[in-house]
Scaffold this active site. Structure first.
Site, PDB file in Angstrom:
ATOM      1  N   GLY C  42       0.847  -1.185   0.000  1.00 32.03           N
ATOM      2  CA  GLY C  42       0.000   0.000   0.000  1.00 32.03           C
ATOM      3  C   GLY C  42       0.884   1.237   0.000  1.00 32.03           C
ATOM      4  O   GLY C  42       2.044   1.182  -0.399  1.00 32.03           O
ATOM      5  N   ALA C  44       2.353   2.864   2.392  1.00 31.65           N
ATOM      6  CA  ALA C  44       3.574   2.730   3.190  1.00 31.65           C
ATOM      7  C   ALA C  44       4.536   1.735   2.536  1.00 31.65           C
ATOM      8  O   ALA C  44       5.719   2.022   2.350  1.00 31.65           O
ATOM      9  CB  ALA C  44       3.223   2.294   4.606  1.00 31.65           C
ATOM     10  N   HIS C 266     -16.455   5.436  11.308  1.00 35.99           N
ATOM     11  CA  HIS C 266     -16.764   6.550  10.418  1.00 35.99           C
ATOM     12  C   HIS C 266     -18.274   6.755  10.376  1.00 35.99           C
ATOM     13  O   HIS C 266     -19.015   5.812  10.174  1.00 35.99           O
ATOM     14  CB  HIS C 266     -16.233   6.226   9.022  1.00 35.99           C
ATOM     15  CG  HIS C 266     -16.111   7.421   8.151  1.00 35.99           C
ATOM     16  ND1 HIS C 266     -17.198   8.093   7.689  1.00 35.99           N
ATOM     17  CD2 HIS C 266     -15.022   8.075   7.678  1.00 35.99           C
ATOM     18  CE1 HIS C 266     -16.782   9.122   6.952  1.00 35.99           C
ATOM     19  NE2 HIS C 266     -15.467   9.125   6.929  1.00 35.99           N
ATOM     20  N   ARG C 337     -15.663  12.858  13.822  1.00 37.02           N
ATOM     21  CA  ARG C 337     -16.206  11.549  13.483  1.00 37.02           C
ATOM     22  C   ARG C 337     -16.724  10.764  14.678  1.00 37.02           C
ATOM     23  O   ARG C 337     -17.820  10.217  14.649  1.00 37.02           O
ATOM     24  CB  ARG C 337     -15.114  10.713  12.800  1.00 37.02           C
ATOM     25  CG  ARG C 337     -14.796  11.193  11.420  1.00 37.02           C
ATOM     26  CD  ARG C 337     -13.648  10.415  10.815  1.00 37.02           C
ATOM     27  NE  ARG C 337     -13.399  10.881   9.451  1.00 37.02           N
ATOM     28  CZ  ARG C 337     -12.421  10.429   8.670  1.00 37.02           C
ATOM     29  NH1 ARG C 337     -11.600   9.505   9.109  1.00 37.02           N
ATOM     30  NH2 ARG C 337     -12.279  10.890   7.450  1.00 37.02           N
ATOM     31  N   GLU C 432      -0.639   2.192   8.634  1.00 32.27           N
ATOM     32  CA  GLU C 432      -1.710   1.843   9.568  1.00 32.27           C
ATOM     33  C   GLU C 432      -1.316   0.662  10.450  1.00 32.27           C
ATOM     34  O   GLU C 432      -1.875   0.463  11.521  1.00 32.27           O
ATOM     35  CB  GLU C 432      -3.006   1.527   8.795  1.00 32.27           C
ATOM     36  CG  GLU C 432      -4.245   1.449   9.700  1.00 32.27           C
ATOM     37  CD  GLU C 432      -5.531   1.087   8.955  1.00 32.27           C
ATOM     38  OE1 GLU C 432      -5.527   1.120   7.716  1.00 32.27           O
ATOM     39  OE2 GLU C 432      -6.530   0.781   9.624  1.00 32.27           O
ATOM     40  N   ARG C 442      -8.106   9.388  14.572  1.00 27.45           N
ATOM     41  CA  ARG C 442      -7.368   9.956  13.452  1.00 27.45           C
ATOM     42  C   ARG C 442      -8.196  11.030  12.761  1.00 27.45           C
ATOM     43  O   ARG C 442      -9.399  10.863  12.575  1.00 27.45           O
ATOM     44  CB  ARG C 442      -7.014   8.856  12.440  1.00 27.45           C
ATOM     45  CG  ARG C 442      -6.257   9.366  11.239  1.00 27.45           C
ATOM     46  CD  ARG C 442      -5.883   8.255  10.296  1.00 27.45           C
ATOM     47  NE  ARG C 442      -7.034   7.589   9.702  1.00 27.45           N
ATOM     48  CZ  ARG C 442      -7.792   8.101   8.729  1.00 27.45           C
ATOM     49  NH1 ARG C 442      -7.539   9.292   8.249  1.00 27.45           N
ATOM     50  NH2 ARG C 442      -8.805   7.408   8.248  1.00 27.45           N
ATOM     51  N   LEU C 448      -3.291   8.880   4.692  1.00 30.99           N
ATOM     52  CA  LEU C 448      -2.437   8.860   3.504  1.00 30.99           C
ATOM     53  C   LEU C 448      -1.121   9.548   3.822  1.00 30.99           C
ATOM     54  O   LEU C 448      -0.045   9.103   3.438  1.00 30.99           O
ATOM     55  CB  LEU C 448      -3.142   9.568   2.342  1.00 30.99           C
ATOM     56  CG  LEU C 448      -4.510   9.014   1.959  1.00 30.99           C
ATOM     57  CD1 LEU C 448      -5.069   9.765   0.761  1.00 30.99           C
ATOM     58  CD2 LEU C 448      -4.419   7.543   1.638  1.00 30.99           C
TER      59      LEU C 448
END
Lengths: 256, 275, 644
Positions: C42, C44, C266, C337, C432, C442, C448
């Site tokens: 991904g 990272a 979320h 959130r 992550e 977060r 990202l």
């Protein structure tokens, strides 16, 4: 970096060959159609026969004609090569025929092309071969320069040495091979007329895809001029030209 | 002995109820004809499955989940299909559904296709992407590593990490940036190859070439990139483009064939003019 | 072992620079003598693999997907933060640092977060140079937008597909290195164990998902970039394949797991439509800018809605409860959130939820459409509305959207020090997969940023320090540890394949998810957690008796793959519960019912819990051991968050 043979053997290079030969053939169609319009003249074929003579005896045009023959051959062979390679790219076909939103003609250029190839062979055997091998009849035209009235009469082989056109006593005399007669005779056969009309239908479908497709291949696909290309492709090449060609056998069959 | 039988009966009942529960979740009954193929070296065939009790709210892949759950319960090998994000962006899901890559709905990946696009009683034929360059891994999953190799051949800007100019030192007209973005939205799913009658990968390849050809960052390697990627594409055994535009029609991200025109231009330039 | 975070001394703004100078370097000609394993591709993983290969290390990169480009970073929608201050609206590295610390409810390390904010500016430069097509203004320069939890516009974006564009950028850098032969890429390969030799990470064991081959790979260091573990809840916005296996197996080999209970829920996801549901779809947070959240005032009206007797539009204005606007007049629908999610759960628990299941609230655009016109709303949110309609078959221009919170991100992860090294020397965790930068919650557009910061700008410096210390001598693949670990993996696979019970892996996964969601989800209490612990451990015991695992190892075998992953989730689930139970306070994504302010807000206990809870594995069925890393705040003042 660039290497012509590798460029032309790439998938894009092969497309380019198809596209350039195709476009060249399209340009020939315009010339061919314009010339053949002489068939509609009511002059016992004088203009048409003059045109036929010019096309076969003027050196630059002869050179172009060889280009034309090779274009037809390359276009055909490349099409076969590309089709075979494309088949190899999908060894197992789908059980359900894809509904992919493409137009029919674009998927069947091979079939249409095959019809056209057969047509070209028949067409050339009928006229081109006979003309070049001296099997056509001969004709003599006498045109009164003052009144413009033309008389014609068939002449036989012994009266004809070569194509000539001269003035004799205020009369323009032309002795020529009579391809016109050959053509109008041929199109007295109803089945040949049908064959020609069908072939022109195939041409229409071949060009409705082929013409605009060639520009896409060249990379000339821009929203500003794309509509123009589509317009020309549709109205000129896939409607105008095939219709013009198809009109000839029908006209000769009905009126001569 | 009796106890064992009782246990067995119990487990059967619980088995049954869980199956009923799955089946109760909807009211569509479908017949699936699914391509089953053990691996790339064996040949495959269609196998017919019943998919009862499907809810129109299920996604297509959830419908397959239900069928698979049933198969597992019957100790039958579940149907293998590729999928991951299930929100239409990772590009992993595939499937040719009734002859259409990603199914009947336009601009939609299989994972975002819902069963309400089908009717009760429908027979659905499910096939893998079919292309020589995409060998079947198992059942409906294919190997798309050819796409990776094409990208590896030149789908990048040769810069290292660090030492780059400030982001705002390069001004890019918005229209160009937007157009490059449109090309960059390709998810690499391979539907273009699946849809093309020649199994051509040109829509995919051209999208990447276009993105960099339009942006200033891509200029230094512009022509070398186009050449390298096209030649790699050919090596992978994809067919050539005959401009049927089936790819554009079936692309879940609506990538345009103008990209292919641009790629052609870039390649011919590379080979005949700029090379 | 004591937990040493190795945060450099000195003023906050100088820590990273000073540290970089103090780190040992590897001689350029020696770099090619080192092998580095990167698991996961991904943001990272791909950025780390590419950057390390550019430096000259030999990189072996692994992913379970068919291509490195499919990692779930690709699904991130909103954007990426960076303290560029292009809009001239008062942003700075310190402000980004401060917002992130505060947003994380004061449960993250100052040093790490400051570094993150510092390198954020380089990330944007890097991505633009790669050809990432960020959104631009008409003048040709980069556009920014605002995002939750910040009062400045610092979010760079590429329409609603920022994650995709950034990942494709990193993937392109990775491809370049693969082409140069500096990265060897292993796709469809799943890491199943970590090999440690003399306490150092020196390799991994993988299973080839095509032919089942179990292989060992050696490396001087191992980087885990394997993402989060949100799928422990079964339903989440994670990809179907996202799993904790690599991290969990490393944990069992000695890497501490930090703050596993910190989960981000979320608030704006499409609600569950039935038992068949396999995953949840996120709707961008930006929708709350123009949508109004409400439910009916009474249970009776909700019931009639659920039965389909009435529709949302039949409910009169005075019968609607715009509960966020009512409770938080200054932030209204734009509360963070965690607050928005918790309130949605609350009203549904009161029986006032809508939709067939009663587990949804309305997000209503009628006012905005009246005020701005349908076209303006469509221009802003058209693609989201289309996606919503695709999934639900309802037209959000005509009827209010139904939304419900869903598991989205896990702030917890493997414990790492300032160098991103875990408690196992030579084992690193990035993105992550580690716990380090987001504290207990977060902020939007920060995931990202962290993934790329770790991969592009942190690990290339910090890894060299360790490698220089251990020296370039080749790793001996003949050490018995490799064979031993491989045999253990094979044994485990064999055990799994011998299980021919009557319950599918997915059924266990769903059951686990339900327990976790119910008792360790948006809000938790001690009683529920204790109950859940028992339930999970029972479920786990049952799994090892009654699960069905079909087929054999030497083939593509999805039921085996899933079984291994779910087995690990079952173990992780228990640890999450332990962690949640241990943390007798509420903070960010961890809300304990017992610890709330009179207004129902999260009540931190800074005196007792301003620490990182790092758990050490002690053996099968043994309680894990808690290590505490105290968090010290020298630059920010801890305050109670308020959004009234």
């Amino acid at each position: 970096m660039s290497n012509f043979s590798s460029a032309f053997s790439s998938t894009l290079g092969r497309k380019l060959v198809m596209c350039l030969t195709g476009l060249f053939l399209c340009s020939f169609l315009i010339v061919h159609l314009a010339g053949n319009f002489q068939l509609f003249k009511n002059d016992d074929g004088l203009a048409f026969n003059q045109y036929a003579h010019f096309m076969t005896h003027f050196t630059p045009i002869k050179v172009v004609s060889y280009l034309l023959y090779s274009s037809i051959i390359i276009h055909t062979i490349w099409a076969i090569v590309i089709t075979l390679m494309n088949r190899k790219a999908r060894p197992i076909s789908y059980a359900i025929k894809p509904k992919d939103g493409s137009i029919w003609s674009s998927r069947n250029m091979g079939i249409l092309g095959t019809i056209l190839f057969v047509f070209i062979v028949v067409h050339m055997a009928n006229f081109w071969y006979k003309y070049h091998s001296g099997e056509t009849p001969y004709i003599e035209y006498r045109t009164d320069i003052n009144s413009g009235a033309t008389m014609s009469k068939s002449i036989n082989e012994s009266e004809f040495t070569e194509y000539v056109s001269f003035v004799d006593n205020g009369v323009q005399v032309t002795k020529s091979e009579d391809l016109y007669k050959e053509v109008s005779n041929a199109f007295q056969q109803w089945w040949l007329v049908i064959f020609y009309v069908l072939a022109m239908a195939a041409l229409a479908f071949h060009l409705v895809h082929g013409f605009q497709s060639a520009f896409q291949t060249l990379g000339w696909n821009h929203h500003k001029y794309r509509p123009l290309i589509k317009f020309i492709g549709l109205w000129v090449f896939s409607i105008g030209i095939p219709l013009g060609f198809a009109a000839m056998p029908i006209y000769l069959f009905l009126f001569k | 002995m009796r106890r064992e039988r009782l246990e067995l009966a119990k487990s059967q009942i619980s088995n049954l109820t869980s199956q009923i529960k799955i089946r109760m979740s909807g009211n569509m009954n479908l017949t699936l004809k699914v391509w089953r193929q053990k691996n790339s070296s064996t040949s495959g065939k269609f196998v017919t499955y019943k998919a009862p009790g499907i809810s129109p709210d299920m996604s297509f892949l959830e419908m397959l989940d239900v069928v698979n759950e049933d198969l597992v319960k019957k100790s039958e090998d579940p149907i293998q299909f590729d999928h991951d994000c299930r929100e239409g962006i990772c590009g992993m899901c595939s499937l040719v559904i009734n002859g259409e890559p990603h199914g009947p709905k336009r601009a939609t990946t299989t994972c975002q296709l819902h069963m309400r696009s089908f009717k009760d009683g429908d027979t659905i034929v499910i096939e893998p992407w079919r292309a020589a360059a995409f060998p079947v891994v198992k059942d409906l999953a294919v190997d798309r590593s050819a796409f990776d190799r094409i990208q590896q051949a030149g789908g990048y800007v040769s810069i290292g990490t660090g030492g780059v100019p400030d982001a705002n030192e390069i001004a890019i007209p918005k229209v160009i940036a937007d157009e490059a973005f449109n090309s960059a939205t390709c998810i690499g799913c391979g539907a273009c190859v699946a849809a093309c009658k020649n199994a051509s990968a040109m829509l995919f390849v051209s999208a990447k070439i276009s993105q960099y050809a339009m942006l200033p960052q891509g200029q230094p390697e512009r022509y070398a990139r186009a050449e390298a990627m096209v030649l790699q594409m050919d090596d992978e055994g994809f067919g050539s483009c005959t401009n049927t535009y089936a790819c554009e029609a079936q692309c879940p991200k609506e990538i345009k064939v103008t990209n292919i025109a641009r790629m052609n231009r870039e390649f011919f330039n590379a080979e005949f003019i700029k090379g | 072992m004591t937990l040493d975070a190795k945060i450099p001394e000195g003023p906050l703004a100088e820590k990273w620079n000073k540290h970089k100078f103090n780190l040992k370097l590897v001689n350029p000609s020696n770099k090619r003598k080192y092998d580095v394993i990167v698991v996961g591709t991904g943001l990272a993983g791909a950025s780390a693999a590419a950057s390390l290969a550019e430096l000259g290390y030999n990189v072996k990169a692994f992913c379970f997907q068919d291509s490195p480009r499919r990692a779930h970073s690709i699904a991130a929608q909103g954007g990426i933060n960076a303290a560029k201050n292009y809009p001239n609206d008062g942003d700075s590295v310190f402000r980004l640092f401060y917002d992130t610390i505060k947003g994380g409810d004061y449960r993250s390390r100052e040093g790490n977060v400051y570094r993150l904010a510092e390198v954020s500016v380089n990330i944007i430069d890097q991505c633009v140079a790669q050809g990432v097509p960020f959104a631009r203004e008409y003048g040709g320069l980069l556009d920014n937008r605002s995002f939750g939890g910040a009062q400045v516009s610092r979010t760079f974006y590429a329409r609603g597909q920022t994650g995709q564009q950034l990942l494709l950028g990193a993937y392109s850098a990775l491809n370049r290195q693969i082409n140069l032969g500096k990265v060897k890429m292993y796709t469809r390969s799943e890491m199943l164990d970590l090999v440690t030799v003399d306490g150092k990470a020196q390799g991994i064991v993988t299973r080839n998902l095509i032919d089942g081959k179990i292989e060992t790979h050696t490396g001087h260091a191992v980087l885990l970039c394997t993402g989060g573990y949100g799928n422990v809840f079964y339903l989440s916005t994670n990809a179907m394949g996202s799993n904790v296996t690599a991290a969990w197996r490393a944990h069992k080999r000695g890497a501490y797991m930090a703050n596993p209970c910190y989960t981000q829920i979320h608030p704006t996801c499409i609600p569950v439509s039935g038992d068949h549901q396999s995953k949840l779809t996120l709707m961008s947070e930006s929708l709350r800018n123009d949508g109004r959240v409400w439910v009916p005032k009474t249970k009776e009206l909700s019931e009639r809605l659920r039965k389909g007797e009435i529709k949302a539009i039949d409910i009169k204005e005075e019968d609607r409860d715009y509960y966020l606007e009512r409770k938080y007049p200054s932030f209204g629908n734009l509360v963070p959130r965690d607050v928005a999610s918790r309130n949605a759960k609350q009203v549904c628990d009161e029986g006032r939820g809508v939709g067939k299941s009663g587990l949804a609230v309305y997000l209503d655009f009628a006012d905005s459409i009246n005020r701005l016109g349908e076209d303006t709303v469509a221009a802003k949110y058209g693609n989201l509305f289309d996606m919503y309609q695709q999934i639900t078959d309802e037209n959000p221009y005509k009827v209010p959207m139904r939304i419900y919170p869903a598991v989205h991100y896990t702030m917890g992860g493997l414990w790492v020090d300032y160098n991103l090294m875990t408690s196992v020397p030579g084992l690193y965790a990035l993105g992550e997969a580690n716990f380090s930068d987001h504290g207990a919650n977060r902020l939007g557009a920060s995931a990202l940023m962290q993934g790329l910061a770790d991969g592009y700008f942190v690990i290339p410096y910090t890894l060299g320090d360790y490698l220089a210390k251990i020296g370039p001598a080749p790793i001996d693949a003949n050490r018995p540890e490799f064979d031993k670990t491989k045999k253990e993996v094979m044994e485990k696979v064999k055990t799994l394949l011998s299980l021919k019970g009557n319950k599918t892996v997915d059924e266990y996964h769903r059951d686990l998810g339900k327990i976790m969601w119910e008792y360790c989800g948006m809000s938790r209490d001690a009683e529920g957690l204790k109950k859940a612990k028992g339930m999970v451990s029972e479920l786990r015991a049952d799994f090892w008796k009654n699960v069905i695992v079909l087929g054999e190892n030497e083939e593509v075998n999805q039921s085996l793959e899933k079984a291994g992953r779910v087995a690990d989730f079952l173990e992780l689930g228990e640890l999450m519960i332990d962690d949640a139970l241990n943390r007798d306070e509420s903070c960010g994504g961890h809300f304990r019912e017992e610890y709330q302010t009179p207004e129902g807000e999260a009540l931190r206990n800074d005196d007792e819990f301003a620490y990182v809870a790092a758990w050490a594995y002690k053996g099968d069925n043994m309680p894990e051991e808690l290590h505490k890393e105290n968090l010290e705040f020298e630059n920010v003042k801890l305050t109670q968050r308020s959004y009234k």
